[in-house]
Scaffold this motif. Structure first.
Motif: not given
Length: 322
Positions: A263-267, A308-311, A314-315, A319-322
């Motif tokens: 998941k970390i690599f995907s994010v 474009s990296a911050i948005l 933040w999203y 959403r609680g994915w991190l």
């Protein structure tokens, strides 16, 4: 090696027997530990027996392990050896009741034999017969299996605590070591169940109607041991289920940890993809690009990449994915 235990003041004292000597008349228990062919022939001729070979003792057929021949009962059980070491194993041990004498044949030295032999030298036995020695040995063997299962239970409780209790970040679980401990406890439990099954068969064979009759006291004693064996067999089955649960939980935790890494690599890939796209666009070698003539075009491009990296980060955070 032939060790004969003789009655003396109500106790059993060991006497070493040589093949050129004789077996004392007052002997109650003859213990053969890794005997040579000469020692086996000497005992067979002295007692009128036909002792099984080491290969025959390892056969799994019940008829090969439990049988009566003339006036002797031949019974082979599987015992655990080296339970306190990193490589526990199992070994067959043959018990022979002939008259009121007990003969044991073994090619290893399980702990219950040492414990019972030491006890027999210190404590007084009411009758000191082969049946009593057999009951004492079986009781010591069952006690040893109970100790092993109790230790497995304690180690399973420890493993469950390590797996399910949240650990600090700096104290990560060594799942390789956990799997090795689970595997060792599984091996011990499997060996304990095999030993209990063989002992239960032996006790059932002793209690069956036949030419050899046990006194009421010994009959009750063997029935008590049989009940203990049944209870321990149920407990061993319970532990086997617990071990499977701990193993599944360990594999699940490993899978969860791997999913977290992926998941970390995907994010990270999603966060850095838009800046890479912008950098790729402005890295094109076209002659006419509108932004190339702007005074602050370079700063604008950097700002777009950062934004474009911050948005996406933040999203994902919202959403609680991190």
């Amino acid at each position: 090696m032939i060790t004969a235990y003789v009655r003396s003041n109500g106790m059993l004292l060991p006497v070493q027997v040589e093949t050129h000597g004789v077996i004392p008349e007052e002997v109650v228990w003859i213990d053969l530990l890794e005997p040579t062919r000469e020692e086996e022939r000497f005992v067979d001729e002295a007692l009128g027996l036909d002792m099984p070979s080491e290969e025959e003792m390892q056969e799994i057929e019940v008829s090969s392990r439990l049988y009566q021949e003339r006036n002797a009962l031949y019974m082979t059980a599987t015992l655990i050896t080296g339970a306190d070491t990193a490589t526990p194993g199992r070994t067959p041990v043959t018990f022979v009741l002939v008259g009121h004498r007990l003969l044991t044949l073994r090619y290893a030295e399980p702990l219950p034999f040492r414990v019972f032999a030491a006890k027999a030298r210190r404590h007084t036995f009411p009758s000191s017969t082969g049946e009593e020695v057999l009951a004492g040995l079986l009781d010591a063997i069952v006690d040893r299996v109970a100790d092993i299962l109790e230790r497995v239970q304690g180690q399973l409780d420890t493993l469950s605590g390590e797996i399910f209790v949240r650990q600090p970040v700096e104290e990560k679980i060594d799942f390789d070591e956990v799997l090795r401990r689970v595997g060792r406890n599984h091996a011990l439990t499997a060996q304990a169940r095999e030993s209990l099954v063989s002992i239960a068969r032996l006790l059932s064979f002793i209690g069956r109607p036949g030419d050899t009759k046990l006194t009421k006291n010994f009959g009750r004693g063997f029935k008590t041991i049989a009940r203990d064996v049944m209870a321990l067999s149920d407990h061993a089955s319970f532990l086997a289920n617990n071990i499977n649960f701990v193993l599944d939980a360990t594999l699940g935790m490993i899978n969860s940890e791997q999913n977290g890494i992926i998941k970390i690599f995907s994010v990270a890939a999603v966060v850095f993809l838009p800046p890479t796209l912008i950098a790729s666009i402005y890295g094109m070698n076209f002659q006419f690009m509108p932004e190339l003539s702007l005074k602050y075009g370079y700063v604008l491009a950097l700002g777009l990449m950062v934004l474009s990296a911050i948005l996406p980060y933040w999203y994902f955070k919202r959403r609680g994915w991190l």
